[in-house]
Design a protein around this motif. Structure first.
Motif, short mmCIF file in Angstrom:
data_model
loop_
_atom_site.label_atom_id
_atom_site.label_comp_id
_atom_site.label_asym_id
_atom_site.label_seq_id
_atom_site.Cartn_x
_atom_site.Cartn_y
_atom_site.Cartn_z
N ASP A 63 72.04 43.70 62.76
CA ASP A 63 72.84 42.28 62.88
C ASP A 63 71.80 41.36 62.92
N ARG A 64 71.09 41.91 63.85
CA ARG A 64 69.63 40.69 63.70
C ARG A 64 68.27 40.48 61.96
N ILE A 65 68.10 41.61 61.53
CA ILE A 65 67.20 41.45 61.08
C ILE A 65 68.13 42.03 58.69
N VAL A 182 74.91 37.15 54.80
CA VAL A 182 74.83 35.66 55.36
C VAL A 182 74.75 35.86 57.06
N ARG A 183 74.07 36.22 58.22
CA ARG A 183 74.61 36.19 59.17
C ARG A 183 75.28 35.46 60.08
N VAL A 184 76.37 36.21 60.43
CA VAL A 184 77.25 36.04 61.54
C VAL A 184 76.72 35.31 62.93
N PRO A 323 84.87 43.01 67.17
CA PRO A 323 84.39 41.29 66.26
C PRO A 323 83.41 41.32 65.66
N PRO A 324 83.62 40.52 64.12
CA PRO A 324 82.75 40.66 63.18
C PRO A 324 81.31 40.49 63.74
N HIS A 325 80.51 39.69 64.54
CA HIS A 325 79.14 39.37 65.07
C HIS A 325 78.62 40.72 65.76
N LEU A 326 79.43 42.12 65.92
CA LEU A 326 78.80 43.16 66.24
C LEU A 326 79.65 44.63 65.28
N VAL A 327 80.05 44.14 64.37
CA VAL A 327 80.49 44.76 62.84
C VAL A 327 78.87 45.94 62.94
#
Length: 392
Positions: A63-65, A182-184, A323-327
């Motif tokens: 999620d971060r890098i 692309v990051r959410v 949710p998308p940001h925690l996929v």
């Protein structure tokens, strides 16, 4: 992006290979290094436990890098682990090497799933996930008769050195070819984490299913197939490789078949339940009749491989609630339950095997192993009945 996914899939082929190759190398490791079956069960378990322990940090890193750096860095660690394995002089070093290889393999499948979840329609996630598992299961096949042939022709240490080099090359390919999505943007407010996911009651029965759906095929193919056919049926190493080949082929077929079934049948829950119920029947047959015949046992192992291929669709079932940001953290959390359970199971079954007398029936210790997998699968199925069905 296609080349990048291909490089990740190649890494997953290696992941499947490494989790299964001890079953074929077990006799030579016992003869040359003095490794016991309990040692080898622990070594296999350390691979899965290290792999599982990495899932939460891998999810955060995805999620971060992004998947590119995460997968490439870990694969280099795996290459080092394979090199250590090739130089091993004791069972302890084998265990350390397997743990390092487990760390190396830990992100490759989830990196692929992360890209699928971010860049493809949710409706085809299960199909794509099953496709990766199916192709990756070719590693299972390679860790059977082909590995036997390579070890016989070149020696097991030389073969593992070659695998270390291949692992390093795939790490380089991932670093060059993978493109991060692309990051959410993270929603405003309190920071979400894995704990946010664990507060969702809907995923708990799915996690219970994940605890038991992969442990039997992963544990049996990863280790117990080799000692069982050697000790009970007197198989040579090439014959063990052939038995592993048939089970590996069944796992490939099952993975490709299971992926699109949720769309064809309009349900995920009952596809998962039906597949694991069938797998339970085959394991129970091995438990109750471990000395029926070599052909019977081979068919039962093949059945476990074929119907025990629900791993990707269980992840798809859980992914529908994230949710998308925690996929990234979501799919690795589910994977943690599936992989760590195999590591725990390998340690437990190793102790069960060692504690069960092999006289007068040489199959008795293996029957204890089969009983463990059958009982835990039945419990998981009962809990999974409480799950909420969801398709995209």
């Amino acid at each position: 992006m296609r080349l990048g996914i291909a490089s990740l899939v190649a890494g997953y082929v290696l992941s499947q290979f490494y989790r299964a190759f001890l079953a074929v190398l077990a006799p030579v490791l016992e003869a040359e290094l003095g490794a016991t079956k309990a040692d080898l069960a622990s070594a296999s378990g350390y691979w899965f436990l290290a792999f599982g322990a990495m899932q939460i940090p891998v999810g955060i890193a995805l999620d971060r890098i992004g998947p590119r750096r995460t997968a490439a860095f870990c694969l280099l660690i795996g290459a080092g682990g394979a090199a250590l394995f090739a130089m091993a002089g004791s069972p302890f070093v084998i265990k350390v090497a397997m743990a390092l290889i487990g760390v190396g393999c830990s992100p490759v499948l989830m990196a692929s799933y992360y890209i699928f979840a971010r860049q493809f329609s949710p409706a085809v996630f299960g199909t794509l996930a099953g496709m990766v598992i199916g192709i990756g299961s070719l590693g299972n096949i390679a860790a059977s008769l082909p590995l036997t042939a390579a070890a016989e022709a070149f020696g097991w240490r030389e073969t593992v050195w070659a695998l270390a080099g291949i692992t390093a090359l795939i790490a380089a390919a991932v670093a060059v070819l993978v493109r991060d999505p692309v990051r959410v943007a993270t929603p405003e407010g309190p920071k979400d984490s894995v704990l946010t996911l664990l507060k969702m009651p809907a995923i708990w029965p799915i996690l219970a299913m994940m605890l038991v759906c992969y442990a039997p095929p992963g544990g049996l193919r990863g280790l117990w197939l080799g000692p069982y056919f050697t000790d009970v049926w007197g198989y040579s190493r090439p014959e063990v490789g052939m038995a592993g080949l048939w089970m590996g082929i069944a796992m490939v077929i099952g993975s490709f078949a299971i992926g699109p079934m949720d769309r064809w049948l309009g349900t995920r829950k009952w596809v998962i339940f039906g597949g694991n119920a069938a797998m339970l029947c085959f394991i129970t047959a091995l438990w109750l009749a471990p000395q029926q015949s070599a052909l019977f046992s081979t068919l039962m192992f093949v059945g476990v491989g074929l119907f025990g291929s629900t791993f990707p669709i269980v992840i798809a079932h859980a992914r529908a609630f994230f949710p998308p940001h925690l996929v990234g953290r979501g799919v690795t959390l589910v994977n943690l339950f599936g992989i760590a359970s195999v590591g725990i199971a390998q340690h437990v079954t190793g102790y069960l095997f060692a504690a069960t007398p092999a006289q007068p029936a040489p199959a008795a210790p293996f029957a204890a192993v089969f009983a463990f997998f059958a009982i835990t699968t039945a419990v998981g199925l009962a809990i999974y009945l409480l799950s909420q069905d969801r398709t995209d």
